[in-house]
Design a protein around this motif. Structure first.
Motif, PDB file in Angstrom:
ATOM      1  N   LEU A  11     -49.584 116.654  50.444  1.00 20.51           N
ATOM      2  CA  LEU A  11     -48.536 116.373  49.468  1.00 20.51           C
ATOM      3  C   LEU A  11     -49.078 115.571  48.288  1.00 20.51           C
ATOM      4  N   LEU A  12     -49.860 114.537  48.565  1.00 20.01           N
ATOM      5  CA  LEU A  12     -50.427 113.730  47.486  1.00 20.01           C
ATOM      6  C   LEU A  12     -51.313 114.580  46.583  1.00 20.01           C
ATOM      7  N   TRP A  13     -52.132 115.440  47.171  1.00 21.30           N
ATOM      8  CA  TRP A  13     -53.023 116.277  46.370  1.00 21.30           C
ATOM      9  C   TRP A  13     -52.221 117.239  45.500  1.00 21.30           C
ATOM     10  N   ALA A  16     -50.716 115.257  42.676  1.00 18.82           N
ATOM     11  CA  ALA A  16     -51.773 114.827  41.757  1.00 18.82           C
ATOM     12  C   ALA A  16     -52.219 115.962  40.851  1.00 18.82           C
ATOM     13  N   THR A  17     -52.408 117.145  41.402  1.00 22.52           N
ATOM     14  CA  THR A  17     -52.879 118.259  40.586  1.00 22.52           C
ATOM     15  C   THR A  17     -51.827 118.709  39.578  1.00 22.52           C
ATOM     16  N   GLU A  18     -50.568 118.581  39.925  1.00 20.05           N
ATOM     17  CA  GLU A  18     -49.510 118.932  38.964  1.00 20.05           C
ATOM     18  C   GLU A  18     -49.366 117.865  37.882  1.00 20.05           C
ATOM     19  N   LEU A  19     -49.405 116.606  38.269  1.00 18.28           N
ATOM     20  CA  LEU A  19     -49.222 115.515  37.310  1.00 18.28           C
ATOM     21  C   LEU A  19     -50.394 115.357  36.351  1.00 18.28           C
ATOM     22  N   ARG A  20     -51.597 115.725  36.771  1.00 26.11           N
ATOM     23  CA  ARG A  20     -52.784 115.533  35.930  1.00 26.11           C
ATOM     24  C   ARG A  20     -52.759 116.389  34.668  1.00 26.11           C
ATOM     25  N   GLU A  21     -51.923 117.398  34.655  1.00 24.00           N
ATOM     26  CA  GLU A  21     -51.815 118.255  33.473  1.00 24.00           C
ATOM     27  C   GLU A  21     -51.285 117.492  32.266  1.00 24.00           C
ATOM     28  N   ILE A  49     -62.285 102.174  36.791  1.00 23.52           N
ATOM     29  CA  ILE A  49     -61.246 103.207  36.844  1.00 23.52           C
ATOM     30  C   ILE A  49     -60.854 103.620  35.432  1.00 23.52           C
ATOM     31  N   ARG A  50     -60.671 102.665  34.555  1.00 30.06           N
ATOM     32  CA  ARG A  50     -60.324 102.991  33.164  1.00 30.06           C
ATOM     33  C   ARG A  50     -61.425 103.825  32.512  1.00 30.06           C
ATOM     34  N   GLN A  51     -62.680 103.506  32.778  1.00 28.46           N
ATOM     35  CA  GLN A  51     -63.796 104.290  32.236  1.00 28.46           C
ATOM     36  C   GLN A  51     -63.789 105.713  32.793  1.00 28.46           C
ATOM     37  N   ALA A  52     -63.465 105.857  34.063  1.00 33.42           N
ATOM     38  CA  ALA A  52     -63.419 107.187  34.684  1.00 33.42           C
ATOM     39  C   ALA A  52     -62.343 108.047  34.041  1.00 33.42           C
ATOM     40  N   PHE A  53     -61.223 107.440  33.646  1.00 31.95           N
ATOM     41  CA  PHE A  53     -60.155 108.209  33.005  1.00 31.95           C
ATOM     42  C   PHE A  53     -60.556 108.724  31.625  1.00 31.95           C
ATOM     43  N   ALA A  54     -61.614 108.201  31.056  1.00 34.11           N
ATOM     44  CA  ALA A  54     -62.132 108.745  29.799  1.00 34.11           C
ATOM     45  C   ALA A  54     -62.792 110.108  30.042  1.00 34.11           C
ATOM     46  N   ARG A  55     -63.187 110.374  31.297  1.00 36.05           N
ATOM     47  CA  ARG A  55     -63.853 111.631  31.638  1.00 36.05           C
ATOM     48  C   ARG A  55     -62.943 112.628  32.353  1.00 36.05           C
ATOM     49  N   ASP A  56     -61.928 112.129  33.047  1.00 34.42           N
ATOM     50  CA  ASP A  56     -61.055 113.017  33.829  1.00 34.42           C
ATOM     51  C   ASP A  56     -59.683 112.386  33.968  1.00 34.42           C
ATOM     52  N   SER A  57     -58.671 113.198  34.125  1.00 34.53           N
ATOM     53  CA  SER A  57     -57.302 112.684  34.236  1.00 34.53           C
ATOM     54  C   SER A  57     -56.884 112.407  35.677  1.00 34.53           C
ATOM     55  N   LEU A  58     -57.732 112.787  36.641  1.00 34.07           N
ATOM     56  CA  LEU A  58     -57.436 112.550  38.050  1.00 34.07           C
ATOM     57  C   LEU A  58     -58.617 111.845  38.696  1.00 34.07           C
ATOM     58  N   VAL A  59     -58.362 110.664  39.237  1.00 29.11           N
ATOM     59  CA  VAL A  59     -59.406 109.858  39.856  1.00 29.11           C
ATOM     60  C   VAL A  59     -58.892 109.349  41.203  1.00 29.11           C
ATOM     61  N   GLY A  82     -50.865  99.270  35.653  1.00 30.35           N
ATOM     62  CA  GLY A  82     -51.456  99.569  34.358  1.00 30.35           C
ATOM     63  C   GLY A  82     -52.702 100.443  34.403  1.00 30.35           C
ATOM     64  N   LEU A  83     -53.092 100.906  35.585  1.00 28.56           N
ATOM     65  CA  LEU A  83     -54.307 101.712  35.668  1.00 28.56           C
ATOM     66  C   LEU A  83     -54.078 103.181  35.327  1.00 28.56           C
ATOM     67  N   ALA A  84     -52.886 103.686  35.588  1.00 29.38           N
ATOM     68  CA  ALA A  84     -52.570 105.085  35.328  1.00 29.38           C
ATOM     69  C   ALA A  84     -51.068 105.254  35.186  1.00 29.38           C
ATOM     70  N   GLU A  85     -50.675 106.355  34.567  1.00 29.49           N
ATOM     71  CA  GLU A  85     -49.254 106.635  34.465  1.00 29.49           C
ATOM     72  C   GLU A  85     -48.645 106.901  35.837  1.00 29.49           C
ATOM     73  N   HIS A  86     -49.466 107.467  36.725  1.00 28.51           N
ATOM     74  CA  HIS A  86     -49.007 107.758  38.094  1.00 28.51           C
ATOM     75  C   HIS A  86     -50.050 107.244  39.077  1.00 28.51           C
ATOM     76  N   VAL A  87     -49.609 106.440  40.029  1.00 26.05           N
ATOM     77  CA  VAL A  87     -50.467 105.965  41.117  1.00 26.05           C
ATOM     78  C   VAL A  87     -49.870 106.504  42.404  1.00 26.05           C
ATOM     79  N   LEU A  88     -50.613 107.373  43.062  1.00 23.69           N
ATOM     80  CA  LEU A  88     -50.140 107.981  44.308  1.00 23.69           C
ATOM     81  C   LEU A  88     -50.873 107.349  45.468  1.00 23.69           C
ATOM     82  N   ILE A  89     -50.100 106.748  46.378  1.00 23.97           N
ATOM     83  CA  ILE A  89     -50.690 106.008  47.498  1.00 23.97           C
ATOM     84  C   ILE A  89     -50.304 106.686  48.812  1.00 23.97           C
TER      85      ILE A  89
END
Length: 89
Positions: A11-13, A16-21, A49-59, A82-89
């Motif tokens: 479910l999380l995956w 995540a794949t839908e929201l990353r769009e 984590i913030r640096q990784a989001f410069a390369r990809d929208s899903l981390v 504040g790390l992402a618009e969506h945090v899935l735990i």
């Protein structure tokens, strides 16, 4: 947060794949899970984590364990604000 006896990772995956769009998505765990097929950071800092989001929208972030699974990222101390618009735990 997703809880229950089965299907959490799937479910999380899917979410995540839908929201990353349209936004940045941080995928993490408070227990353990197999690393997902995306950029995985081992015990990252918030800056990493913030640096990784410069390369990809899903981390994904966690602490890599001896059995190959990710556990809770101890470096973050549960602070995901504040790390992402969506945090899935």
């Amino acid at each position: 947060a997703v809880v229950g006896g089965g299907g959490k990772t799937t479910l999380l995956w899917r979410l995540a794949t839908e929201l990353r769009e349209h936004s940045h998505v941080l995928l993490t765990t408070t227990t353990h899970m197999w690393p997902p097929p995306c950029m995985v950071l081992n015990d990252p800092t918030q800056a990493q984590i913030r640096q990784a989001f410069a390369r990809d929208s899903l981390v994904a972030a966690g602490s890599l364990q001896a059995d190959g699974k990710l556990a809770q990222a101890s470096s973050l101390h549960g602070d995901f604000q504040g790390l992402a618009e969506h945090v899935l735990i």
